[in-house]
Design a protein around this motif. Structure first.
Motif, PDB file in Angstrom:
ATOM      1  N   ASN A 314       0.831  -1.195   0.000  1.00 55.45           N
ATOM      2  CA  ASN A 314       0.000   0.000   0.000  1.00 55.45           C
ATOM      3  C   ASN A 314       0.871   1.252   0.000  1.00 55.45           C
ATOM      4  O   ASN A 314       1.793   1.389   0.801  1.00 55.45           O
ATOM      5  N   ARG A 315       0.591   2.181  -0.912  1.00 53.14           N
ATOM      6  CA  ARG A 315       1.433   3.372  -1.050  1.00 53.14           C
ATOM      7  C   ARG A 315       1.422   4.239   0.202  1.00 53.14           C
ATOM      8  O   ARG A 315       2.451   4.795   0.581  1.00 53.14           O
ATOM      9  N   VAL A 316       0.262   4.369   0.830  1.00 58.34           N
ATOM     10  CA  VAL A 316       0.183   5.191   2.030  1.00 58.34           C
ATOM     11  C   VAL A 316       1.043   4.598   3.148  1.00 58.34           C
ATOM     12  O   VAL A 316       1.706   5.320   3.898  1.00 58.34           O
ATOM     13  N   THR A 317       1.060   3.283   3.247  1.00 58.35           N
ATOM     14  CA  THR A 317       1.907   2.633   4.253  1.00 58.35           C
ATOM     15  C   THR A 317       3.371   2.964   4.021  1.00 58.35           C
ATOM     16  O   THR A 317       4.117   3.267   4.962  1.00 58.35           O
ATOM     17  N   LEU A 318       3.796   2.913   2.767  1.00 61.33           N
ATOM     18  CA  LEU A 318       5.184   3.260   2.441  1.00 61.33           C
ATOM     19  C   LEU A 318       5.490   4.712   2.797  1.00 61.33           C
ATOM     20  O   LEU A 318       6.565   5.030   3.323  1.00 61.33           O
ATOM     21  N   ILE A 319       4.545   5.595   2.506  1.00 67.69           N
ATOM     22  CA  ILE A 319       4.744   7.015   2.817  1.00 67.69           C
ATOM     23  C   ILE A 319       4.964   7.205   4.312  1.00 67.69           C
ATOM     24  O   ILE A 319       5.888   7.906   4.740  1.00 67.69           O
ATOM     25  N   LEU A 320       4.131   6.562   5.137  1.00 64.67           N
ATOM     26  CA  LEU A 320       4.239   6.716   6.590  1.00 64.67           C
ATOM     27  C   LEU A 320       5.540   6.110   7.117  1.00 64.67           C
ATOM     28  O   LEU A 320       6.179   6.669   8.020  1.00 64.67           O
ATOM     29  N   ILE A 321       5.948   4.973   6.552  1.00 67.32           N
ATOM     30  CA  ILE A 321       7.187   4.322   7.007  1.00 67.32           C
ATOM     31  C   ILE A 321       8.395   5.225   6.762  1.00 67.32           C
ATOM     32  O   ILE A 321       9.226   5.448   7.664  1.00 67.32           O
ATOM     33  N   PHE A 322       8.490   5.773   5.573  1.00 65.07           N
ATOM     34  CA  PHE A 322       9.665   6.585   5.246  1.00 65.07           C
ATOM     35  C   PHE A 322       9.623   7.949   5.930  1.00 65.07           C
ATOM     36  O   PHE A 322      10.671   8.514   6.247  1.00 65.07           O
ATOM     37  N   PHE A 323       8.439   8.473   6.188  1.00 68.59           N
ATOM     38  CA  PHE A 323       8.342   9.677   7.009  1.00 68.59           C
ATOM     39  C   PHE A 323       8.889   9.405   8.407  1.00 68.59           C
ATOM     40  O   PHE A 323       9.564  10.253   9.010  1.00 68.59           O
ATOM     41  N   GLY A 324       8.572   8.231   8.956  1.00 70.98           N
ATOM     42  CA  GLY A 324       9.051   7.864  10.283  1.00 70.98           C
ATOM     43  C   GLY A 324      10.573   7.791  10.349  1.00 70.98           C
ATOM     44  O   GLY A 324      11.194   8.246  11.318  1.00 70.98           O
ATOM     45  N   ILE A 325      11.181   7.226   9.314  1.00 63.94           N
ATOM     46  CA  ILE A 325      12.647   7.152   9.262  1.00 63.94           C
ATOM     47  C   ILE A 325      13.238   8.558   9.234  1.00 63.94           C
ATOM     48  O   ILE A 325      14.237   8.847   9.910  1.00 63.94           O
ATOM     49  N   GLN A 326      12.621   9.448   8.468  1.00 69.30           N
ATOM     50  CA  GLN A 326      13.116  10.821   8.402  1.00 69.30           C
ATOM     51  C   GLN A 326      13.039  11.512   9.763  1.00 69.30           C
ATOM     52  O   GLN A 326      13.970  12.221  10.165  1.00 69.30           O
ATOM     53  N   GLY A 327      11.927  11.319  10.465  1.00 65.47           N
ATOM     54  CA  GLY A 327      11.804  11.927  11.783  1.00 65.47           C
ATOM     55  C   GLY A 327      12.870  11.428  12.747  1.00 65.47           C
ATOM     56  O   GLY A 327      13.402  12.196  13.562  1.00 65.47           O
ATOM     57  N   LEU A 328      13.212  10.149  12.626  1.00 59.53           N
ATOM     58  CA  LEU A 328      14.216   9.567  13.501  1.00 59.53           C
ATOM     59  C   LEU A 328      15.605  10.148  13.242  1.00 59.53           C
ATOM     60  O   LEU A 328      16.327  10.517  14.186  1.00 59.53           O
ATOM     61  N   VAL A 329      15.996  10.257  11.972  1.00 55.65           N
ATOM     62  CA  VAL A 329      17.352  10.740  11.675  1.00 55.65           C
ATOM     63  C   VAL A 329      17.485  12.241  11.934  1.00 55.65           C
ATOM     64  O   VAL A 329      18.598  12.727  12.165  1.00 55.65           O
ATOM     65  N   LEU A 330      16.373  12.969  11.904  1.00 63.50           N
ATOM     66  CA  LEU A 330      16.442  14.396  12.219  1.00 63.50           C
ATOM     67  C   LEU A 330      16.940  14.611  13.642  1.00 63.50           C
ATOM     68  O   LEU A 330      17.708  15.541  13.913  1.00 63.50           O
ATOM     69  N   THR A 331      16.484  13.782  14.564  1.00 57.20           N
ATOM     70  CA  THR A 331      16.924  13.929  15.952  1.00 57.20           C
ATOM     71  C   THR A 331      18.421  13.665  16.085  1.00 57.20           C
ATOM     72  O   THR A 331      19.101  14.283  16.906  1.00 57.20           O
ATOM     73  N   LEU A 332      18.956  12.750  15.259  1.00 55.83           N
ATOM     74  CA  LEU A 332      20.379  12.432  15.322  1.00 55.83           C
ATOM     75  C   LEU A 332      21.228  13.544  14.704  1.00 55.83           C
ATOM     76  O   LEU A 332      22.321  13.836  15.176  1.00 55.83           O
ATOM     77  N   GLY A 333      20.706  14.168  13.629  1.00 56.78           N
ATOM     78  CA  GLY A 333      21.464  15.193  12.939  1.00 56.78           C
ATOM     79  C   GLY A 333      21.726  16.431  13.777  1.00 56.78           C
ATOM     80  O   GLY A 333      22.659  17.187  13.495  1.00 56.78           O
ATOM     81  N   GLY A 334      20.913  16.645  14.827  1.00 53.69           N
ATOM     82  CA  GLY A 334      21.106  17.827  15.643  1.00 53.69           C
ATOM     83  C   GLY A 334      21.884  17.597  16.913  1.00 53.69           C
ATOM     84  O   GLY A 334      22.077  18.523  17.707  1.00 53.69           O
ATOM     85  N   VAL A 335      22.380  16.357  17.126  1.00 54.88           N
ATOM     86  CA  VAL A 335      23.010  16.016  18.402  1.00 54.88           C
ATOM     87  C   VAL A 335      24.290  16.790  18.653  1.00 54.88           C
ATOM     88  O   VAL A 335      24.519  17.291  19.760  1.00 54.88           O
ATOM     89  N   LYS A 336      25.155  16.928  17.631  1.00 54.03           N
ATOM     90  CA  LYS A 336      26.398  17.670  17.843  1.00 54.03           C
ATOM     91  C   LYS A 336      26.915  18.232  16.527  1.00 54.03           C
ATOM     92  O   LYS A 336      26.548  17.752  15.442  1.00 54.03           O
ATOM     93  N   PRO A 337      27.779  19.257  16.581  1.00 52.83           N
ATOM     94  CA  PRO A 337      28.302  19.869  15.361  1.00 52.83           C
ATOM     95  C   PRO A 337      29.390  19.008  14.736  1.00 52.83           C
ATOM     96  O   PRO A 337      30.589  19.236  14.916  1.00 52.83           O
ATOM     97  N   SER A 338      28.967  18.014  13.997  1.00 54.82           N
ATOM     98  CA  SER A 338      29.890  17.060  13.394  1.00 54.82           C
ATOM     99  C   SER A 338      29.527  16.865  11.929  1.00 54.82           C
ATOM    100  O   SER A 338      28.400  16.459  11.616  1.00 54.82           O
ATOM    101  N   ILE A 339      30.462  17.144  11.036  1.00 54.08           N
ATOM    102  CA  ILE A 339      30.204  16.945   9.609  1.00 54.08           C
ATOM    103  C   ILE A 339      29.886  15.487   9.288  1.00 54.08           C
ATOM    104  O   ILE A 339      28.926  15.213   8.552  1.00 54.08           O
ATOM    105  N   PRO A 340      30.640  14.495   9.809  1.00 55.20           N
ATOM    106  CA  PRO A 340      30.275  13.095   9.522  1.00 55.20           C
ATOM    107  C   PRO A 340      28.868  12.736   9.998  1.00 55.20           C
ATOM    108  O   PRO A 340      28.123  12.050   9.292  1.00 55.20           O
ATOM    109  N   LEU A 341      28.480  13.197  11.210  1.00 49.76           N
ATOM    110  CA  LEU A 341      27.150  12.870  11.733  1.00 49.76           C
ATOM    111  C   LEU A 341      26.060  13.528  10.900  1.00 49.76           C
ATOM    112  O   LEU A 341      25.064  12.884  10.527  1.00 49.76           O
TER     113      LEU A 341
END
Length: 471
Positions: A314-341
């Motif tokens: 189901n396309r909507v299921t895929l949309i929600l799954i990948f939105f969830g992954i994006q929300g998760l990595v956003l929290t990691l991207g702000g943890v510290k000022p690191s170019i690799p992170l």
């Protein structure tokens, strides 16, 4: 310089001709050239990608120039604000006109109008009169043409591509756009040092010309008129209203639009604040690398969805799954000022984007009558992206007046949150990114339980055929 994206009745019912504003008839597939229709789509897409590459060059050099000249996140975010507001304001009538006119010519005229804005910037640069407000004005002028460009392109896709290939076709378009995102930030500094800012913008002007020539070489079939107004009223206002009526009566698409309105607000904040966050502790070269890595993630995601095609899930299921992954990595991207992170976070984030956009585009393109696509897609843009201007206006003040002071030396959160994510310039933006990530995850939990949204695929009839029709 380019400036830069629903049908159910009551729950469990099929969409039908009960609309008080419009009568929908069964929409036959348009006459296409079979295989040559796919070739036409590929040609059209290639021309748009060339133009997009030039626009990416200009956006990069002007963005760096604005931030380095002013040092203000607020003035930088206004650049994006003036790029989106005219598009949203014109969406209701642009969609109706796209359905009235030849969509190929709409794209040609849009490219020409945007090229005039690019030409104005070159003139101001060479006369040494360029100021920030000039960029705002030219950006708004070009955005007026962008209000027609986007709906015309998206509404042309189902006229050329089979229903079963819509996800793959949208993935291919994203694939080309990702390539321009990779190359442009890498070569922009080189061009900037060799031909200067006016030379880079002149390259952008040339890409507009190439795009227009490509469009002149192809033909896009016009859809048959199968959605009619009651009483035969063909006024522009009534035609534009048909798009809104079509969306309003279908709860699943209304929910999808509200979800995107919320997430686009958050993505708008991210869009304008990524550059200031990276430049707060890194150089322009490192910023270019981060943006290129982000584009690589999008390229890989586009390649994956182009090959996979979405499968049977189901396309909507895929949309929600990948939105969830994006929300998760956003929290990691702000943890510290690191170019690799930050680089790792943006690669994962942008890898998910083509999966979301391709499935969303394909859902709308499959469920909306072909002769209503321009109007409905314009309404979709107006509602889903209507939160972006607010995000662009709030991004700078949120950072300059709220989040940055919280984690500046002596700030309220220095001894608590600052112990974990750091203190100083740019850490407030990092905290804001983490807050955005948590809010996205929370919203997804709430909307995933709404059945009209989850059942869009089964509750709504397809309006695009899957058979190959030859002329």
């Amino acid at each position: 310089m380019h400036v830069g994206d629903v049908a159910a009745g009551e729950e469990g019912q099929k969409a039908g001709p009960e609309s008080p504003e419009a009568v929908e008839q069964s929409a036959p597939a348009p006459e296409t050239q079979g295989r040559s229709g796919t070739a036409t789509f590929a040609t059209m897409c290639a021309g748009q990608i060339v133009s997009l590459f030039g626009s990416r060059l200009t956006s990069f050099v002007l963005g760096v120039w604005v931030f380095q000249t002013t040092g203000s996140a607020t003035k930088f975010s206004l650049f994006a604000f003036f790029a989106i507001v005219p598009q949203l304001a014109l969406s209701p009538i642009s969609g109706a006109l796209v359905d009235r006119w030849d969509r190929r010519w709409v794209m040609i005229i849009s490219d020409t109008g945007a090229a005039l804005g690019t030409l104005a910037i070159i003139g101001l640069l060479r006369s040494d009169n360029l100021e920030i407000w000039h960029l705002y004005a030219v950006t708004a002028f070009s955005a007026c043409f962008g209000a027609f460009q986007g709906p015309a392109f998206l509404a042309s896709v189902p006229l050329l591509v089979r229903k079963s290939q819509l996800v793959r076709a949208n993935g291919m378009a994203s694939l080309g756009a990702s390539g321009s995102l990779i190359v442009a930030p890498l070569v922009a500094p080189f061009f900037l040092s060799t031909v200067g800012m006016s030379g880079v913008i002149a390259i952008d002007l040339l890409t507009f010309l190439i795009s227009a020539v490509v469009l002149l070489m192809i033909r896009i079939p016009r859809p048959k008129k199968v959605s009619v107004l009651e009483g035969g009223d063909k006024s522009l206002f009534r035609e534009a209203l048909m798009g809104w009526t079509f969306v309003r009566e279908r709860k699943g698409f209304v929910a999808l639009l509200l979800l995107f309105s919320f997430t686009n607000f958050n993505m708008g904040l991210i869009h304008v604040l990524t550059t200031p966050m990276v430049l707060s502790f890194a150089t322009e070269i490192e910023l270019g690398r981060v943006l290129s890595l982000a584009a690589i993630g999008m390229l890989l995601g586009s390649l994956a969805i182009s090959i996979w095609g979405g499968g049977r899930r189901n396309r909507v299921t895929l949309i929600l799954i990948f939105f969830g992954i994006q929300g998760l990595v956003l929290t990691l991207g702000g943890v510290k000022p690191s170019i690799p992170l930050i680089s790792a976070a943006v690669v994962v984030f942008t890898f998910c984007t083509p999966f979301i956009s391709a499935n969303v585009q394909a859902t709308w393109q499959a469920k909306v009558p072909l002769d209503l696509q321009g109007r409905v897609l314009a309404v979709r843009r107006l509602i889903a992206m209507g939160s972006l201007p607010l995000a662009y206006l709030l991004a700078g003040p949120l950072v300059d007046l709220v989040f940055e002071p919280l984690l500046a030396p002596g700030g309220l959160l220095v001894d608590s949150v600052g112990q974990y994510i750091g203190v100083g310039r740019g850490r407030g933006i990092g905290l804001l990114f983490m807050v955005i990530g948590f809010s996205v995850l929370t919203m997804l939990v709430l909307v995933s339980r709404y059945q009209p949204l989850r059942r869009i695929e089964t509750d709504l009839p397809d309006m695009v055929g899957d058979e190959a029709i030859t002329t």
